[in-house]
Motif scaffolding. Structure first.
Motif, PDB file in Angstrom:
ATOM      1  N   MET A 139      43.506  36.236  47.824  1.00  0.00           N
ATOM      2  CA  MET A 139      43.857  37.199  46.860  1.00  0.00           C
ATOM      3  C   MET A 139      44.839  37.897  47.275  1.00  0.00           C
ATOM      4  N   VAL A 140      45.350  37.971  48.459  1.00  0.00           N
ATOM      5  CA  VAL A 140      46.331  38.818  49.042  1.00  0.00           C
ATOM      6  C   VAL A 140      47.721  37.982  48.619  1.00  0.00           C
ATOM      7  N   ILE A 141      47.397  36.712  49.051  1.00  0.00           N
ATOM      8  CA  ILE A 141      48.641  35.577  48.814  1.00  0.00           C
ATOM      9  C   ILE A 141      49.054  35.719  47.162  1.00  0.00           C
ATOM     10  N   PHE A 142      48.098  35.468  46.384  1.00  0.00           N
ATOM     11  CA  PHE A 142      48.185  35.469  44.856  1.00  0.00           C
ATOM     12  C   PHE A 142      48.768  36.805  44.388  1.00  0.00           C
ATOM     13  N   GLY A 143      48.326  37.892  45.037  1.00  0.00           N
ATOM     14  CA  GLY A 143      48.727  39.220  44.719  1.00  0.00           C
ATOM     15  C   GLY A 143      49.867  39.494  45.040  1.00  0.00           C
ATOM     16  N   GLY A 144      50.327  39.074  46.557  1.00  0.00           N
ATOM     17  CA  GLY A 144      51.539  39.232  47.140  1.00  0.00           C
ATOM     18  C   GLY A 144      52.752  38.640  46.296  1.00  0.00           C
ATOM     19  N   ILE A 145      52.658  37.713  45.763  1.00  0.00           N
ATOM     20  CA  ILE A 145      53.485  36.779  45.093  1.00  0.00           C
ATOM     21  C   ILE A 145      53.861  37.691  43.839  1.00  0.00           C
ATOM     22  N   THR A 146      52.892  37.916  43.072  1.00  0.00           N
ATOM     23  CA  THR A 146      53.123  38.734  41.845  1.00  0.00           C
ATOM     24  C   THR A 146      53.752  40.096  42.176  1.00  0.00           C
ATOM     25  N   VAL A 190      56.417  32.056  38.285  1.00  0.00           N
ATOM     26  CA  VAL A 190      55.621  32.006  39.498  1.00  0.00           C
ATOM     27  C   VAL A 190      54.693  32.972  39.585  1.00  0.00           C
ATOM     28  N   SER A 191      55.391  34.105  39.306  1.00  0.00           N
ATOM     29  CA  SER A 191      54.310  35.500  39.526  1.00  0.00           C
ATOM     30  C   SER A 191      53.082  35.369  38.340  1.00  0.00           C
ATOM     31  N   VAL A 192      53.480  34.774  37.263  1.00  0.00           N
ATOM     32  CA  VAL A 192      52.539  34.879  36.146  1.00  0.00           C
ATOM     33  C   VAL A 192      51.608  34.105  36.577  1.00  0.00           C
ATOM     34  N   VAL A 193      51.877  32.763  37.057  1.00  0.00           N
ATOM     35  CA  VAL A 193      50.653  31.851  37.656  1.00  0.00           C
ATOM     36  C   VAL A 193      50.105  32.289  38.568  1.00  0.00           C
ATOM     37  N   SER A 194      50.630  33.066  39.530  1.00  0.00           N
ATOM     38  CA  SER A 194      49.883  33.423  40.559  1.00  0.00           C
ATOM     39  C   SER A 194      49.086  34.422  40.219  1.00  0.00           C
ATOM     40  N   TYR A 195      49.590  35.511  39.132  1.00  0.00           N
ATOM     41  CA  TYR A 195      48.569  36.536  38.650  1.00  0.00           C
ATOM     42  C   TYR A 195      47.315  35.943  38.113  1.00  0.00           C
ATOM     43  N   PHE A 196      47.506  34.819  37.459  1.00  0.00           N
ATOM     44  CA  PHE A 196      46.567  34.273  36.664  1.00  0.00           C
ATOM     45  C   PHE A 196      45.560  33.519  37.679  1.00  0.00           C
ATOM     46  N   LEU A 197      45.964  32.944  38.575  1.00  0.00           N
ATOM     47  CA  LEU A 197      45.054  32.413  39.614  1.00  0.00           C
ATOM     48  C   LEU A 197      44.386  33.244  40.370  1.00  0.00           C
ATOM     49  N   LEU A 198      44.958  34.589  40.473  1.00  0.00           N
ATOM     50  CA  LEU A 198      44.158  35.639  41.377  1.00  0.00           C
ATOM     51  C   LEU A 198      43.005  36.172  40.368  1.00  0.00           C
ATOM     52  N   LEU A 199      43.404  36.274  38.813  1.00  0.00           N
ATOM     53  CA  LEU A 199      42.489  36.781  38.011  1.00  0.00           C
ATOM     54  C   LEU A 199      41.108  35.836  37.915  1.00  0.00           C
ATOM     55  N   LEU A 200      41.768  34.522  38.118  1.00  0.00           N
ATOM     56  CA  LEU A 200      40.668  33.459  37.646  1.00  0.00           C
ATOM     57  C   LEU A 200      39.593  33.181  38.855  1.00  0.00           C
ATOM     58  N   LEU A 201      40.027  33.763  40.113  1.00  0.00           N
ATOM     59  CA  LEU A 201      39.249  33.362  41.477  1.00  0.00           C
ATOM     60  C   LEU A 201      37.724  33.622  40.960  1.00  0.00           C
ATOM     61  N   PRO A 202      37.469  34.928  40.725  1.00  0.00           N
ATOM     62  CA  PRO A 202      35.930  35.268  40.607  1.00  0.00           C
ATOM     63  C   PRO A 202      35.388  34.564  39.436  1.00  0.00           C
ATOM     64  N   ILE A 203      36.155  34.476  38.430  1.00  0.00           N
ATOM     65  CA  ILE A 203      35.570  33.965  37.388  1.00  0.00           C
ATOM     66  C   ILE A 203      34.949  32.487  37.732  1.00  0.00           C
ATOM     67  N   LEU A 204      35.884  31.635  38.360  1.00  0.00           N
ATOM     68  CA  LEU A 204      35.560  30.382  38.614  1.00  0.00           C
ATOM     69  C   LEU A 204      34.299  30.283  39.656  1.00  0.00           C
ATOM     70  N   LEU A 205      34.436  31.392  40.586  1.00  0.00           N
ATOM     71  CA  LEU A 205      33.204  31.532  41.616  1.00  0.00           C
ATOM     72  C   LEU A 205      31.940  31.476  40.748  1.00  0.00           C
ATOM     73  N   ASP A 206      31.971  32.711  39.765  1.00  0.00           N
ATOM     74  CA  ASP A 206      30.690  32.821  39.100  1.00  0.00           C
ATOM     75  C   ASP A 206      30.148  31.671  38.319  1.00  0.00           C
ATOM     76  N   VAL A 207      31.292  31.130  37.689  1.00  0.00           N
ATOM     77  CA  VAL A 207      30.722  29.958  36.815  1.00  0.00           C
ATOM     78  C   VAL A 207      30.073  28.954  37.830  1.00  0.00           C
ATOM     79  N   TRP A 208      30.522  28.741  38.920  1.00  0.00           N
ATOM     80  CA  TRP A 208      30.288  27.890  39.894  1.00  0.00           C
ATOM     81  C   TRP A 208      28.696  28.255  40.284  1.00  0.00           C
ATOM     82  N   GLY A 209      28.733  29.686  40.600  1.00  0.00           N
ATOM     83  CA  GLY A 209      27.485  30.035  41.307  1.00  0.00           C
ATOM     84  C   GLY A 209      26.105  29.913  40.135  1.00  0.00           C
TER      85      GLY A 209
END
Lengths: 569, 295
Positions: free
Chosen positions: B236-243, B271-290
């Motif tokens: 999160m810090v990496i993606f957020g940092g890039i954005t 690059v910042s849009v993509v990393s922001y998108f990835l940041l937001l996507l993280l919990p969504i992916l985790l929850d779908v997987w869960g």
């Protein structure tokens, strides 16, 4: 070793002449289990509060309270917190935080333990008290019994040397109370903690106590081993006698003028052995097989006891001449998706009788009262009630609005037009009847639990209802007032007032109710007179009946058993 | 699955509160500082997906309702009260009503509703325990106070119900005038207050008996910061940092007045849009997987 020593302790509250404690001397040794008993307002709470540094009441003190030879007041704060634990009466008010685990950790947090230490101690206590299953819950979701166990556990995590408990079971139902006392016994036996407890419910405490202290009007009148205290109370014909366990009452009634041996029986087993010695081999063999009081769940016990009556559909319906409360096939559930609490409940109450509704936890007793009074509306069925009614809620505080007892009663006349003199006359009579005349100037919240219960009942009776609905009226009452209450209720029924009460108090219902009904699984299984109702039940019956059943299966109360024994000898 | 939401099987909710908090701070913080349509649409899409995932159909209804109400109000207020902008649509009482003002209102309403939707997710993930922990981390007293409030509010509710029933049942089925009924209600509130004050004395005693006020109080927590928490936090810090770096270089800016200027699409923006998108996507992916784990 002496853990606690009181030397000539006297105490009076500010602006009162009367001494709340009068020259108290007593000592408690290491790992002793001491029970303090006495009437409501005899100074038990005041005494116990002197044993804990931060809770000492404000007033004029003389004498000393020593913990391991050091004056309690001079005790180091940290030592006082850890080594002396205090559990109070009300389960709800002692809880501070919102989660069970946080509540357990609270004391240890105050002491500044590290996370790892707290984790270990909390886990240890949670398994000792068997509360792992509700460890993560909100405290609001617990039952009263669980809350009180949690209060006890959150003191025990601090590993106290002395545990002081002020009527801890008075707000609990009998099953939860019995559980609580068993846990105390375990703490005393397994951990060696010294226990000092004040209590009205002596039935279970007497057999496990090392010493019993009896208080009356601020003084100690007896301080000895349970058996000796029983003897001296009987000889003195002290009113406290009525608070003793049934088995002792039967024994002393029979042996009062005979030979009182040093060891009177204290529990059901000893009582039976004594009867066998007295009366020879029992004739009714079917009742002699060993039976245990309350199993794991009360509901299972009841099912076992009433098996025939539950599954036999052909029980004759009782004839009611003048039904004053009548419910027909009421079905009720609290929520769309929930299960039905009441399942086709049929109830008929005759005019002028004291009708007791008994049953386990969560079988719909309180819900029945609520649907009769219209607080909840049944989804199906009809409720008929012929007359004005009032209900006494479980918590008397819910009724109090004024700042003195007198005004409280005056407020009962809201909306009723009578002259002032008439009001005052009725209030005076009521205060007299309830034995609370001396409290008329006090704030209702300053009364003890039992006194509040009486005030609440007075307030309701002043409205002159034709039907009285009582929800657990004997909760928190001392045994003497229970007798007075029974008399008051009897007088009311004789004057044509109908009383429907919900109760867990088997002994009270057996002795005073006109009619007992059992609710099981949302409907009424049987309605019988107390004698038939309790006769032959293996679990769900009075202690007196459990003791004497092999000889006198029909004797239900201790008085009946005692007179049967006397007649036989 | 989508009817009631998947909150109970939410994998992200099982993570350490600090990780949860960090995610929402980044998601909400970045959304609040941009009106750029690309960033905003990424945020809107993710916020909607996540809230519906957690809350099911009721959440969707709530989202759409707030979007419409806030959207219409803000667009019209800004359109009629702000007279900046070059493209005049018409005049009202000699005031210019411009296209730019309407669009500014619309875009900022979308930003605002997205923040609201993010907060609704925050509410679902951060239960009382986590809030107590977070506040307790910064100021232990606040954490404890919060915990006591969470205990006290339901207690007050049950007490009031009890008082109301008590008063109701004392009166029974006897008749009362409206004036009496009102005074009864007032009395019930007064009982609630005196009862609560009275019982809080006992609570204070119980706190004192358990050593509250001694020096060096610690605060116990059941949360453990484990390896997976640090992995997620680092991501999160990496993606957020890039954005945030992109923002510091001015990629998220756009102008509404006098003419709408979205700015250029530069590689850094992408690059910042993509990393922001990835940041937001993280919990969504985790929850779908869960959730799939329990199938």
């Amino acid at each position: 070793m002496e853990m606690i020593k009181l030397k000539n302790l006297s105490f009076s509250y500010p602006e009162t002449e009367k001494k709340a404690l009068n020259n108290i001397n007593f000592t408690v040794d290491r790992s002793e289990f001491v029970v303090i008993c006495g009437k409501s307002g005899c100074g038990k709470t005041t005494l116990l509060r002197h044993l804990k540094k931060n809770l000492t009441p404000y007033g004029t003190v003389s004498g000393e309270v020593l913990y391991k030879g050091i004056d309690i007041i001079e005790l180091n704060d940290r030592q006082s917190v850890t080594e002396i634990g205090f559990v109070m009466q009300n389960p709800d008010n002692q809880l501070v935080t919102d989660k069970v685990w946080h509540e357990l950790a609270f004391g240890l947090e105050s002491l500044g333990l590290t996370n790892a230490q707290i984790r270990r101690r909390v886990a240890e206590m949670a398994s000792f008290f068997d509360i792992q299953t509700w460890f993560m819950k909100n405290v609001t979701d617990l039952s009263g019994g669980q809350k009180q166990l949690l209060n006890l556990a959150s003191i025990m995590v601090m590993q106290p040397k002395v545990l002081v408990l002020d009527e801890p079971t008075s707000q609990l139902d009998p099953i939860a109370a019995s559980d609580f006392i068993k846990t105390l016994n375990r703490i005393n036996r397994d951990l060696g903690t010294t226990i000092i407890i004040s209590e009205h419910r002596l039935e279970e405490l007497f057999p496990i106590a090392d010493r019993v202290v009896v208080m009356d009007a601020g003084s100690i009148i007896a301080d000895d081993k349970p058996k000796k205290v029983a003897k001296s109370l009987t000889e003195k014909e002290h009113p406290m006698f009525f608070g003793l366990p049934s088995v002792i009452k039967i024994y002393s009634e029979v042996e009062k003028h005979g030979d009182w041996k040093a060891d009177c029986p204290l529990n059901v087993r000893e009582g039976r052995l004594w009867l066998e010695e007295k009366l020879g081999e029992p004739k009714n063999e079917e009742y002699t097989d060993e039976i245990l009081p309350f199993k794991e769940s009360l509901n299972e016990d009841i099912k076992e006891s009433f098996r025939e009556r539950i599954f036999n559909k052909n029980i004759a319906k009782r004839k009611v001449k003048e039904p004053i409360i009548e419910t027909k096939e009421i079905w009720f559930k609290y929520d769309k998706t929930a299960d039905y609490v009441l399942k086709g409940l049929n109830l008929e109450v005759e005019k002028g009788e004291l009708f007791a509704l008994l049953g386990g936890n969560g079988v719909g007793k309180t819900t029945t009262i609520k649907s009769i009074t219209g607080i909840v509306k049944p989804q199906r069925g009809s409720v008929k009630i012929n007359g004005t009614f009032s209900t006494l809620p479980q918590n008397p505080q819910a009724l109090f609005t004024e700042i003195t007892v007198e005004e409280e009663l005056l407020a009962a006349f809201n909306g009723i037009t009578i002259t002032t003199e008439e009001m005052i006359k009725q209030i005076d009579e009521m205060l007299e009847l309830m034995e609370i005349s001396h409290l008329r100037e006090l704030h209702p919240y300053d009364l003890s639990g039992g006194e509040q219960q009486r005030l609440a009942l007075s307030k309701i009776l002043l409205r002159k209802p034709e039907i009285l609905l009582l929800d657990e009226p004997t909760k928190g009452l001392d045994p003497f007032f229970k007798i007075s209450l029974a008399k008051i209720l009897k007088d009311l029924t004789e004057n044509g007032i109908t009383i429907l009460m919900v109760s867990h108090d088997i002994e009270f219902c057996a002795e005073y109710a006109d009619m007992c009904a059992l609710i099981f699984d949302g409907s009424i299984v049987c309605t019988e007179e107390p004698k038939e109702f309790f006769n032959g039940n293996s679990f769900y019956t009075t202690t007196a009946n459990r003791i004497g059943r092999a000889y006198f299966p029909e004797a239900v109360t201790w008085g009946e058993v005692a007179s049967c024994v006397k007649a036989t000898i | 699955m989508l009817k009631q939401g998947i909150l109970i099987t939410s994998e992200f909710a099982e993570y350490h509160p600090i990780v949860n908090l960090c995610y929402f701070l980044l998601a909400v913080g970045i959304t609040m500082f941009t009106l750029n349509p690309i960033f905003l649409s990424v945020s809107v899409v993710c916020a909607y997906i996540y809230s519906v995932l957690l809350g099911g159909m009721p959440a969707l209804k709530f989202n759409i309702a707030t979007m419409f109400v806030v959207g219409i109000i803000m667009t019209f207020i800004n359109g009629f009260f702000s007279h900046n902008g070059a493209t005049v649509l018409f005049y009202l009482n000699d005031n210019r009503i411009t296209k730019e003002a309407f669009i500014y209102g619309l875009v900022s309403s979308i930003m605002l509703t997205t923040v609201i939707v993010w907060f609704s997710c925050f509410n679902r993930i951060m239960n009382s325990e986590k809030l107590v922990y977070i506040f307790g981390k910064f100021a232990p007293v606040i954490g404890l106070t919060l915990s006591m409030i969470f205990r006290f509010v339901p207690l007050l509710k049950t007490r009031y119900a009890e008082i109301h029933q008590g008063q109701q049942s004392m009166v029974g089925n006897q008749k009362m005038s409206i004036r009496d009924k009102i005074s009864l209600r007032l009395k019930e509130v007064s009982i609630l207050i005196s009862w609560s004050l009275e019982s809080s004395i006992e609570t204070a005693d119980s706190m004192a008996a358990r050593g509250y006020g001694l020096r060096g109080r610690t605060s116990f927590t059941i949360f453990k910061f484990s390896r997976r928490d640090s992995v997620l936090l680092v991501l999160m810090v990496i993606f957020g940092g890039i954005t945030i770096f992109g923002f510091s270089q001015g990629v998220g800016q756009m102008y509404f007045y006098p003419l709408i200027d979205v700015g250029k699409v530069t590689p850094l923006l992408m690059v910042s849009v993509v990393s922001y998108f990835l940041l937001l996507l993280l919990p969504i992916l985790l929850d779908v997987w869960g959730t799939r784990k329990w199938k």
